[in-house]
Design an enzyme around this catalytic site. Structure first.
Site, short mmCIF file in Angstrom:
data_model
loop_
_atom_site.label_atom_id
_atom_site.label_comp_id
_atom_site.label_asym_id
_atom_site.label_seq_id
_atom_site.Cartn_x
_atom_site.Cartn_y
_atom_site.Cartn_z
N GLU A 29 0.84 -1.20 0.00
CA GLU A 29 0.00 0.00 0.00
C GLU A 29 0.88 1.25 0.00
OE1 GLU A 29 -1.56 1.63 3.72
OE2 GLU A 29 -1.34 -0.38 4.55
N LYS A 163 -4.92 -2.90 13.74
CA LYS A 163 -4.21 -1.87 14.49
C LYS A 163 -4.70 -1.83 15.94
CE LYS A 163 -3.23 1.16 10.55
NZ LYS A 163 -3.95 0.50 9.46
#
EC number: 4.2.1.70
Length: 304
Positions: A29, A163
């Site tokens: 990404e 996360k």
């Protein structure tokens, strides 16, 4: 009657060569470059991660939209320019097409990178951590598009779990409801991004790259939609213990709420504030886990 538009997509020379030769490719990404780290550390890290993938026998393909063209792989000059660019859009499923159609420039999140990787025929994607269900989502409905993308797009995503700023239990509950395989690499508990372990049990465990690749292929053979999440623990010597992080994450979340920060601005704010509150230790750990994920992704790509 409107004329169908063609997709403006281009391959970096290194990626084009790998495609022609049929050798392994790993997608990366670009929001980690534009929204995750300051310059020049962002570009230096991107180069290290790409080098880790090459060392593992695969070709890196960092994905971004530049001036309305979807780039599958970036040259070193493009990588450097993107790392210094200002006001770069943060692209997900909802806005990647609009950015391309209007000639814009944007960095891809997990969801957008999965879409682009699938369009390019790339099966494996390495990132830091996926998005998920934010704390307080029962009132804000703040849930990352990454979760639904994993349920729809057949790409194997290697991350250090979700996360740690998220509601991890709800995130994995949603993934289970969506039918997304969550495979923990080499241990029986889910990792928690900066921390190698958590109290959450591993839904599935695999100990080698070949099994992970075979699982991806079996899902395709069965006609099952979507990809799979490979939760790869951060190396023990690079982790930050969860008990150290808990009060820091809580403080950052309180500050975000007080400031009224919402939507796409939440994650960059929280990561930046946690960087400050840990005196940079979170960024050091982040770099270590991304590199670790890249190395595993290269092994998985080579196993196809």
């Amino acid at each position: 009657m409107t004329t169908p538009l063609s997709l403006p997509m281009t391959f970096a020379p290194e990626v084009a060569t790998a495609r022609a030769a049929g050798t392994p490719i790993v997608a990366l990404e670009s929001t980690i470059i534009t929204h995750g780290m300051p310059y020049p550390q962002n570009v230096d890290t991107a180069r290290l991660v790409e080098a880790d993938i090459r060392a593992g026998g695969a070709t890196p393909a960092t994905i971004a939209v530049i001036d309305g063209t979807l780039h599958i792989g970036l040259t070193d000059d493009q990588l450097n320019a993107l790392g210094q660019a200002k006001n770069v859009a943060k692209l997900s499923r909802a806005d990647i097409a609009a950015c391309i159609a209007t000639g814009g420039t944007g960095a891809t999140t997990v969801a957008a990178t999965m879409i682009a990787a699938h369009l390019a025929g790339i099966k494996v994607f390495a990132t830091g951590g996926i998005g998920g269900v934010h704390k307080g989502a029962e009132t804000t409905f703040d849930i990352s598009a990454d979760l639904h993308e994993l349920a729809h797009t057949p790409v194997t995503v290697v991350a250090a779990g979700a996360k740690a700023i998220l509601d991890l239990e709800k995130t994995y509950e949603v993934l289970e409801s969506l039918g997304v395989p969550v495979i923990v690499f080499g241990q029986d508990t889910l990792p928690a991004f900066w921390s190698a372990t958590s109290a959450l049990p591993a839904p599935l465990r695999m100990d080698n790259a070949a099994d992970i690749a075979a699982s991806h292929q079996m899902r395709a053979a069965m006609g099952l939609p979507g990809g799979q999440l490979i939760a790869n623990p951060i190396p023990q010597d690079a982790q930050i213990p969860a008990e150290t992080l808990a009060p820091i994450i809580a403080q950052a979340l309180d500050e975000a709420a007080t400031k009224g920060i919402a939507a796409k601005a939440v994650t960059p704010f929280l990561l930046g504030r946690i960087f400050e509150l840990t005196d940079g230790a979170s960024l050091t750990a982040n770099i270590a886990l991304v590199r670790n994920n890249a190395a595993l992704a290269a092994k998985i790509a080579a196993s196809f």
